[in-house]
Design a protein around this motif. Structure first.
Motif, PDB file in Angstrom:
ATOM      1  N   THR A  75       0.935  -1.228   0.065  1.00 49.88           N
ATOM      2  CA  THR A  75       0.000  -0.090   0.085  1.00 49.88           C
ATOM      3  C   THR A  75       1.037   1.213   0.037  1.00 49.88           C
ATOM      4  OG1 THR A  75      -1.951  -1.165   1.129  1.00 49.88           O
ATOM      5  CG2 THR A  75      -1.764   1.367   1.128  1.00 49.88           C
ATOM      6  N   GLU A  77       0.504   5.529   0.180  1.00 50.45           N
ATOM      7  CA  GLU A  77      -0.472   6.562   0.463  1.00 50.45           C
ATOM      8  C   GLU A  77       0.120   8.022   0.999  1.00 50.45           C
ATOM      9  OE1 GLU A  77      -3.054   4.960   3.358  1.00 50.45           O
ATOM     10  OE2 GLU A  77      -1.348   5.475   4.852  1.00 50.45           O
ATOM     11  N   LYS A  82      -4.319   7.111  -2.047  1.00 49.68           N
ATOM     12  CA  LYS A  82      -4.016   5.586  -1.513  1.00 49.68           C
ATOM     13  C   LYS A  82      -4.168   4.676  -2.426  1.00 49.68           C
ATOM     14  CE  LYS A  82      -5.250   2.471   2.190  1.00 49.68           C
ATOM     15  NZ  LYS A  82      -6.158   2.246   3.328  1.00 49.68           N
ATOM     16  N   SER A  83      -3.292   3.913  -2.834  1.00 46.53           N
ATOM     17  CA  SER A  83      -3.438   2.652  -3.723  1.00 46.53           C
ATOM     18  C   SER A  83      -2.732   1.309  -3.021  1.00 46.53           C
ATOM     19  CB  SER A  83      -2.675   3.032  -4.881  1.00 46.53           C
ATOM     20  OG  SER A  83      -3.373   3.826  -5.820  1.00 46.53           O
ATOM     21  N   ASN A 116      -8.425  -1.601  -6.633  1.00 49.94           N
ATOM     22  CA  ASN A 116      -8.646  -0.269  -6.117  1.00 49.94           C
ATOM     23  C   ASN A 116      -9.902   0.424  -6.579  1.00 49.94           C
ATOM     24  OD1 ASN A 116      -5.763   0.959  -4.666  1.00 49.94           O
ATOM     25  ND2 ASN A 116      -5.508  -0.337  -6.590  1.00 49.94           N
TER      26      ASN A 116
END
Length: 479
Positions: A75, A77, A82-83, A116
């Protein structure tokens, strides 16, 4: 120089750097020098507990290289985006974000987009299991759900290795949430239990699920809920609900001891995460944490958890071997920013309810930023908020996060638009909750209800995803 040329002939540069992953992106309206944080794997296991500074935004762009040695969920962010990504050694992924639109290009781009895209796999699984548990053939429903979601991944037509890890991750999530539901249903104190699942019948069903999806198998190692799955299975064995596997006895004994039911390679993860969570939430004294750390040193001397835990022990514990956290309080009503964070101290939940909400009924949500099931329930916040507002019931969110997660706490409140009052208590408050709820271990999410007299009328309720079932419980309890 000659030896260097020979070295390059046998070990080309592309192989030397083959373990690196390149992440680039354009984030509109994200200020220069904004830090990008990453949750990178620890010892090859998915990490949702410790973040690393990966770099900063420059002219709305970023260019990051990270070391990835095995397939890993990562992750990245900051306050702008945020991805969640599934990365393999040598991957290159670009993220272009314009407002709420995310465009992924590069390695397994369709798969990264799928990871996502709201509402997310976890929310779909939670909703589907609500339907499955109304049927008699739970195991058939579980298998069908895994196959259905896996087929969606296959239709993305990504690399075979990507699809395989994604399918294992789906199976892991379905397994965890299905078994968690069975454990709740078989608990006589669970207020929403249907009566269909006593301990013996639930154990038989859990055994069937593990026959199809056993978290001790190698293929589940990269999955996001691995630690939860392993802890869950060890606990189920320890409760004698399924036959015990042979204990793996190493040097000393882990804490808790039932971790010995897990394969040796997973005891590194279980003990490492146990230490990090204990440090985050001020659980236990320094001696008990050091004992677990010694277990890691004796059995996994190369574990990456050791330097992390050692450093944080030194930072968080004073000379008296205790770590005190101030109680934090804020109020949020859906604006872009929450109210100011204040320091307010209450000894227990009863004192908090009486002191801050005197004469009003209060709905309490026990949660944490690191709790995936908690986050899955937040998508129902709008309808819950409307119901509570209509019936003049205050909403109180009590987090199990520690002060070190103060920024993440505030960000989650804003991102999920959790309207109501928020409290981040210290260790003594959390310990008092166990006494209030008559339990040694509090599982979250958990929902409580206090009436206008400050009396705890429901120690546990259905989750917000149950809709009318929860609203009916609240209405009846407050009559």
């Amino acid at each position: 120089m000659k030896w260097l040329l020979l070295l390059l002939l046998f070990f080309p540069l592309k192989n030397i750097y083959a373990q690196q992953v390149t992440l680039t992106g354009h984030i509109s309206q994200c200020a220069d020098s904004t830090v990008i944080w990453g949750y990178l794997p620890i010892d090859g296991f998915c990490n949702v507990y410790r973040k690393t500074n990966l770099g900063t935004i420059h002219h709305e762009q970023f260019h990051i290289k990270v070391d990835i040695h095995t397939p890993s969920f990562v992750t990245i962010e900051n306050k702008c985006f945020k991805s969640n990504l599934l990365l393999f050694p040598g991957d290159s992924v670009n993220i272009d974000i314009q407002d709420t639109l995310k465009i992924y290009t590069g390695s397994n781009a369709k798969g990264q987009k799928y990871l996502n895209t709201p509402p997310g796999i976890m929310a779909v699984i939670t909703d589907s299991l609500n339907v499955i548990f109304k049927q008699d053939t739970v195991i058939d429903g579980v298998i069908r759900l895994v196959n259905t979601l896996s087929k969606r991944v296959e239709e993305l037509d990504q690399a075979a290795a990507f699809s395989n890890v994604m399918e294992a991750d789906i199976a892991a999530m379905v397994t965890f949430f299905a078994i968690n539901r069975l454990l709740l249903e078989s608990d006589s104190s669970y207020p929403m239990r249907t009566g269909k699942w006593d301990k013996a019948r639930a154990g038989a069903m859990i055994k069937k699920i593990y026959a199809s999806y056993d978290p001790f198998q190698e293929k589940y190692m990269p999955t996001r809920l691995l630690n939860n799955l392993l802890t869950q299975k060890c606990s189920v064995i320890n409760r004698h609900m399924i036959p015990a596997t042979k204990k793996v006895v190493l040097k000393g004994s882990p804490d808790p001891a039932y971790y010995m039911y897990a394969p040796a390679k997973y005891q590194d993860l279980l003990c490492g995460v146990n230490i990090l969570v204990s440090l985050d939430h001020s659980l236990g004294d320094r001696n008990s944490i050091n004992n677990t750390l010694d277990y890691l040193r004796n059995n996994f001397p190369a574990s990456q958890f050791i330097p992390i835990a050692t450093s944080e022990l030194h930072t968080k514990f004073g000379k008296d071997n205790t770590y005190e956290q101030e109680n934090k309080w804020t109020h949020y009503e859906g604006a872009d920013t929450a109210g100011s964070i204040q320091t307010m101290s209450y000894k227990n939940i009863e004192e908090l309810v009486m002191g801050a909400f005197h004469g009003k009924p209060v709905f309490v949500d026990l949660w944490a930023t690191w709790c995936a099931p908690c986050r899955a329930e937040f998508k129902y916040e709008n309808s819950l908020h409307d119901f509570l507002q209509l019936h003049q019931i205050e909403a109180l969110y009590v987090t199990f996060d520690s002060g070190s997660n103060l920024d993440a706490w505030g960000k989650f409140i804003r991102d999920y638009r959790l309207r109501g009052y928020h409290y981040m208590p210290a260790k003594a408050f959390i310990e008092s909750l166990g006494k209030t709820l008559s339990t040694e271990a509090i599982t979250i999410p958990r929902y409580l209800l206090f009436n206008s007299k400050g009396q705890l009328v429901l120690k546990e309720m259905a989750p917000p995803s149950s809709g009318q079932q929860l609203y009916g419980q609240i209405t009846k309890a407050l009559e």
